[in-house]
Design an enzyme around this catalytic site. Sequence first.
Site, PDB file in Angstrom:
ATOM      1  N   TYR A   1       0.843  -1.194   0.000  1.00  0.00           N
ATOM      2  CA  TYR A   1       0.000   0.000   0.000  1.00  0.00           C
ATOM      3  C   TYR A   1       0.879   1.245   0.000  1.00  0.00           C
ATOM      4  O   TYR A   1       1.801   1.367   0.805  1.00  0.00           O
ATOM      5  CB  TYR A   1      -0.901  -0.021   1.239  1.00  0.00           C
ATOM      6  CG  TYR A   1      -1.815   1.183   1.395  1.00  0.00           C
ATOM      7  CD1 TYR A   1      -2.335   1.853   0.295  1.00  0.00           C
ATOM      8  CD2 TYR A   1      -2.164   1.641   2.655  1.00  0.00           C
ATOM      9  CE1 TYR A   1      -3.179   2.935   0.448  1.00  0.00           C
ATOM     10  CE2 TYR A   1      -3.015   2.726   2.821  1.00  0.00           C
ATOM     11  CZ  TYR A   1      -3.515   3.373   1.714  1.00  0.00           C
ATOM     12  OH  TYR A   1      -4.341   4.452   1.869  1.00  0.00           O
ATOM     13  N   CYS A   2       0.593   2.178  -0.921  1.00  0.00           N
ATOM     14  CA  CYS A   2       1.276   3.472  -0.983  1.00  0.00           C
ATOM     15  C   CYS A   2       2.783   3.235  -1.136  1.00  0.00           C
ATOM     16  O   CYS A   2       3.220   2.518  -2.025  1.00  0.00           O
ATOM     17  CB  CYS A   2       0.924   4.296   0.255  1.00  0.00           C
ATOM     18  SG  CYS A   2       1.556   5.991   0.265  1.00  0.00           S
ATOM     19  N   LEU A   3       3.588   3.827  -0.286  1.00  0.00           N
ATOM     20  CA  LEU A   3       5.030   3.650  -0.352  1.00  0.00           C
ATOM     21  C   LEU A   3       5.429   2.191  -0.151  1.00  0.00           C
ATOM     22  O   LEU A   3       6.436   1.727  -0.700  1.00  0.00           O
ATOM     23  CB  LEU A   3       5.697   4.535   0.709  1.00  0.00           C
ATOM     24  CG  LEU A   3       7.213   4.593   0.763  1.00  0.00           C
ATOM     25  CD1 LEU A   3       7.782   4.984  -0.587  1.00  0.00           C
ATOM     26  CD2 LEU A   3       7.661   5.587   1.822  1.00  0.00           C
TER      27      LEU A   3
ATOM     28  N   GLY B   1       3.825  -0.230  -1.431  1.00  0.00           N
ATOM     29  CA  GLY B   1       3.688  -0.817  -2.758  1.00  0.00           C
ATOM     30  C   GLY B   1       4.897  -0.541  -3.632  1.00  0.00           C
ATOM     31  O   GLY B   1       5.312  -1.385  -4.434  1.00  0.00           O
TER      32      GLY B   1
END
Length: 606
Positions: free
Chosen positions: A337-339, A341
Amino acid sequence: MNKRSSRSKPKPTTRTPRAATALAPAVVEPRPEHGPEHPHQNLDRGVRAAAARLSGGVSTHAFIEAWSDWAHHMSQSPGRQLELLEHAQKSALKLMTYATDAKSDGRPPFAPKDYDHRFDSPGWHKAPFEMWKQGFLAVQDWWDLATDQLRGLQPEDANRTRFMARQALDLVSPSNFPWLNPEIIDGTLKSGGKNLRDGAANFAHDFLKTVSQTQDAPPEGYQIGKDLACTPGQVVFRNDLFELIQYTPQTKKVQAEPILFVPAWIMKYYILDLSPQNSMVNYLVGQGFTVFMISWCNPTADQAELSLEDYRKNGVMAALDMVNAIVPDKKVHAVGYCLGGTILAITTATMARDRDERFATITLMAAQVDFAEAGELLLFLDESQVAFLEDMMWDQGYLDRPQMARAFSTIRSEDLIYSRAVRRYFLGKEDLPTDMGVWVADTTRMPARMHSQYLRGLFLENRLTAGRFAVEGRVIALKDISAPMFVIATETDHIAPWKSVYKTQLFTDCDLTFVLTSGGHNGGIVNEPGKLRRHYRISHRPDGALYVGPDAWLAQQTEQLGSWWPAWKDWLVETSSGLMPPPAVGASGQNTATIIAAPGTFIHQT
């Protein structure tokens, strides 16, 4: 969901990754000083660090350069100047016509942007407040045109001047002044001034909290480990960087392949495990999956030297090794998720290069791999800005929580700063507690070295998709990834714009399912079934298919009502190999098994 003709159960692959042996420096380090060491360079850095604290970490160079570039090209554009003059005259005529129109139900000539809720109160539709609002929106409209692209003007400078003009206008909006805001006036008259007294108390509380760098305790009903992050489980591994949580099974049989979550370390992991009804973790465990979660530490100045490679090797890879020890001989569904990812994509490409095939699938949620169109976070990211932040982090060892929060808030200052300030300080209203609100306030720090590498190597130089990002001395390529991917973007994301997330399809060749869902960076991901007014679009790209641009893709898709979670769950089931009894909690025969009950200790670090 579209038919997936090329999808099959996990099995060993004979695909040989492309050679990626070109030598290059590992993730970019802060640039060294040229020539010999300057004897007083630490004095310079200390002065810049102090200035950075005062400016919230924003370098004034970007402001000056942008306005100079804009003013220079505007001075050489008499045609654009004439257009602006004509536009101002037309706007003034519209305002005069609207003000003198005998019909009180005349349509206003200017309207706030969709995300601007400062003028939602009915009082703004009455005189004289309506004209004050219209005058402000007319000026805002003029500046939008004035800061539009000019021939010869750097596009980033045009965007910067527009952003700064918007910030200046937001500061003087009539909604910010008690004697111009009908909602404040009405509230003051009805309460006899109690709203202003309560607002003053709220301001004093927030000011002291800011000065002392403290956080409020979670309100009743939102206790971490009891009401939030409360899915049952155990911490089964811990090192200096993270704790690994294994969640207790809720079904008699589970899918053979476990799920490993890699959240961003810019936030606490429990955005994925909020209240039981909207917890993604709880949903997946209830659907028969074995779920593991990385809970990152909140780094201190002593951990300033943590690198991006540390997060890959001692974070993601260490967690994967432990999951393999607990669930042996099974591949793993990896979710970032987000960073988280982004680091998962780097990890997966590295594993593909090294012929490590332990991932069954890859899911990237609101995560970017290409940063050429990374939205308004790129507005002030240049060499001067990065050096400014590096000096501040050099002094304190990390990028602090308020400095990160301010950067995100200014992107949507209308709602995240000014609307909240009016509500809290002039209307005397407390923030309504929500699980998401408690999580947003529970901020974290970023280690100095890692954040410098992230800003330079990814944001500033975009090395990952340019074929210039190296891990352990060798370049990696996203096109080497062969595991099926599931990529989620959100429509109104101002941190990872959906078209930027969509570009994952441009730089990969594997089987890929793409989802565009309603909501923003957090709300679009925390999108549990049963939530009203939610929708999503979904498509499947087979391995090796031709690339379709985002606008063409959007035109081809049909909107589907509801949450994307069930579609993702079905995809995970289809890419799993079947059911089996739940694995034991923790790795047998190891002292690290079952250290402490979830959510562990790192989640409570402040």
